[in-house]
Design a protein around this motif. Structure first.
Motif: not given
Length: 253
Positions: A1-13, A78-83, A136-143
């Motif tokens: 997934x490209x990163x530019x212009x995507x909405x990302x949530x980062x917890x503990x940021x 958001x299409x990106x989540x970093x926990x 085909x992606x809708x989102x990516x999660x990194x825990x």
């Protein structure tokens, strides 16, 4: 997934691994929501990267739901989540202070494991309703787990158990969300420079770093962020927990 212009949530940021990742995402053109229980710290980071700051107790269903709704309303879906939100308690079950209070164990599980699942479920629900990208992606999660999830040391029963839970969550979550085009991976860092470790004397930091086979130093938050961004970009990475530890294997103590 490209990163530019995507909405990302980062917890503990507001600090540490989460802060470094939020900064890296913003540098690549993402719209970043900086979530942290430390609202003042989150505001500082958000102001410096052009993101938004949201106070969030990741273990609270209502708090997380409100935070995700705020992100959607202000930045878009958001299409990106970093926990990265977590705590690292160190206490023996049977120590000089007596038996570990059950609430201390429960707090580690609530924040590190339940908090991770809490944001994951809400993110997945929202992302599942989005149109798929060309990939085909809708989102990516990194825990975020830890090598303690594999080789917890004495005094890390609560921490090790919580991070082992995050590792165990990864594959079944990835399998469940795969038909929806949502990938789930986890990073298990070794001994990294964190606000807690940076407070130790230089000699103590050097000693800890020398435990790592190579490179013989503490890991850097930017190295975590670099791997997180690679996971986002590499669509074949899914259901995997990646150790980022310089080949260290933790001793009992």
């Amino acid at each position: 997934m490209q990163i530019e212009n995507m909405v990302a949530i980062v917890t503990g940021a507001a600090s540490g691994l989460g802060e470094a990742t939020a900064r890296a995402l913003a540098a690549r053109g993402a719209k970043v929501a900086v979530l942290d229980f430390n609202e003042a710290g989150a505001r500082i980071v958000a102001s410096e990267i052009g993101g938004i700051a949201i106070k969030c107790d990741v273990a609270s269903a209502e708090g997380a739901e409100s935070a995700v709704a705020t992100v959607s309303g202000e930045l878009g879906a958001a299409r990106i989540l970093i926990n990265c939100a977590g705590v690292a308690p160190a206490r023996k079950m049977l120590g000089k202070q007596g038996v570990m209070p059950l609430d201390e164990f429960r707090r580690a599980i609530e924040i590190n494991l339940v908090g991770t699942f809490n944001l994951l479920r809400l993110f997945a629900d929202a992302a599942s309703k989005l149109e798929p990208l060309e990939t085909g992606e809708r989102g990516v999660v990194v825990n975020t787990a830890s090598v303690a999830g594999y080789e917890g040391q004495i005094g890390q029963t609560a921490y090790g158990a919580s991070k082992a839970g995050v590792i165990g969550l990864t594959l079944p979550a990835a399998r469940e969300l795969a038909p929806l085009g949502i990938r789930v991976c986890t990073i298990a860092p070794g001994i990294f420079e964190t606000p807690m470790l940076k407070g130790l004397p230089e000699a103590a930091q050097k000693s800890l770093g020398e435990m790592v086979p190579f490179p013989a130093r503490l890991g850097r938050a930017t190295e975590y962020a670099s791997l997180a961004l690679h996971i986002i970009a590499n669509e074949m990475l899914n259901g995997e927990t990646i150790r980022l530890d310089g080949a260290i294997r933790m001793a009992p103590k």
